[in-house]
Design an enzyme around this catalytic site. Structure first.
Site, short mmCIF file in Angstrom:
data_model
loop_
_atom_site.label_atom_id
_atom_site.label_comp_id
_atom_site.label_asym_id
_atom_site.label_seq_id
_atom_site.Cartn_x
_atom_site.Cartn_y
_atom_site.Cartn_z
N SER A 163 0.83 4.73 8.88
CA SER A 163 1.26 5.41 7.67
C SER A 163 1.28 4.44 6.50
O SER A 163 1.39 3.22 6.68
CB SER A 163 2.66 6.00 7.86
OG SER A 163 2.70 6.85 8.99
N HIS A 220 -0.77 3.77 -8.09
CA HIS A 220 -1.64 3.11 -9.06
C HIS A 220 -1.34 3.70 -10.43
O HIS A 220 -1.15 4.92 -10.56
CB HIS A 220 -3.13 3.31 -8.73
CG HIS A 220 -3.49 2.91 -7.34
ND1 HIS A 220 -3.65 1.60 -6.95
CD2 HIS A 220 -3.73 3.66 -6.23
CE1 HIS A 220 -3.98 1.55 -5.67
NE2 HIS A 220 -4.02 2.79 -5.21
N CYS A 244 2.35 9.88 9.70
CA CYS A 244 1.88 10.42 10.97
C CYS A 244 3.10 10.62 11.84
O CYS A 244 3.79 9.66 12.20
CB CYS A 244 0.89 9.44 11.63
SG CYS A 244 0.15 10.06 13.15
#
Length: 278
Positions: A121, A126, A149
């Site tokens: 995971s 950004h 996950c």
């Protein structure tokens, strides 16, 4: 939520990804004001601040941090990536319980209620400051991905992330991929009830934004677009207020700002006549 837990055969292999783009719009009249705005954004949302936000998200969803990579860019922008790992599982049953996650300032992040497997995971962010040299519009975009996950959903961090930024427009994508098996061999392609990302938003969030859904239920793909309802021109004039402009200039600036916002919200360029007046 209304359905019994399901006993799994082994690890929950479902992969769940929340992707969001957050936009902050402002009007900066001169090149100096534009530079000041970008410098302000770079300072407020530098790699250190973004790392703290993602660290809070990691705690909120009950994960351990394995590695942090962060970078401030020249002349502008920043990126942070956090790899996260599993913690001990309390129970292997599928949890259908839904509730909005906490908002910034709520205090405890309710970590004990969402402890679960979180292997393979990651969380990334950004930033993209941007400005136009002619029309005075500057746009700051933040792209965030929370991928897990296991049993839990990254949607628990949704409200916290929206309220951690000056969010004028937000586009959200949530997708559940793969399948997990129960002890009888049956496949489960999703492990929680959801018909809209809005299910996981706080009442405060839903009241603040105009929203449109585009969902593909049979593929477990959910998309929501959000536009801030309240528009106060003073909140968008960087370094100035409405008293510094003539009424005619205020009208022109407001129309330009709304055009920018509606174009981002609807995902297409608009003629001036197509921009809603309110």
């Amino acid at each position: 939520m209304g359905e019994p837990s399901v006993t799994l055969h082994g690890f929950n292999n479902l992969s769940k990804t929340l992707s969001m783009s957050i936009f902050d719009i402002c009007y900066a009249k001169t090149r100096a004001q534009v530079n000041e705005y970008i410098a302000y954004i770079d300072e407020v949302y530098d790699a250190d601040r973004l790392t703290q936000i993602l660290t809070d998200v990691t705690e909120m969803i009950g994960a351990n941090i394995l590695n942090v990579a962060r970078q401030d860019y020249e002349p502008q922008g920043a990126s942070v990536t956090i790899l996260i790992s599993e913690e001990p599982v309390i129970a292997e049953g599928i949890d259908y319980h839904e509730e909005p996650g906490p908002l910034p300032g709520d205090g405890e992040l309710a970590r004990d209620s969402v402890v679960a497997h979180l292997d393979k995971s990651h969380i990334t962010v950004h930033t993209y400051p941007e400005s136009h040299p002619e029309n005075g519009i500057s746009t700051f975009r933040v792209d965030i991905d929370v991928s897990t996950c296991g049993r839990i959903s990254p949607l628990r961090a949704l409200n916290y992330l929206i309220h951690s930024f000056d969010s004028d427009i937000v586009t959200l994508d949530y997708r559940v991929r793969g399948f997990t098996r129960d002890i009888h061999g049956g496949k489960h392609f999703i492990d929680h009830e959801i018909n809209s990302i809005q299910n996981y938003m706080s009442e405060d969030t839903r009241e603040r934004y105009q929203m449109i859904d585009v969902n593909v239920y049979q593929e477990n793909i959910f998309h929501t677009k959000m536009l801030l309802k309240d528009f106060d021109l003073d909140n968008y004039l960087f370094g100035h207020g409405t008293d510094d402009y003539s009424p005619q200039a205020c009208t022109r600036i407001e129309k330009a700002l709304k055009k920018e916002m509606f174009e981002i919200f609807y995902g297409r360029n608009l003629a001036d006549a197509d921009v809603p007046s309110s």
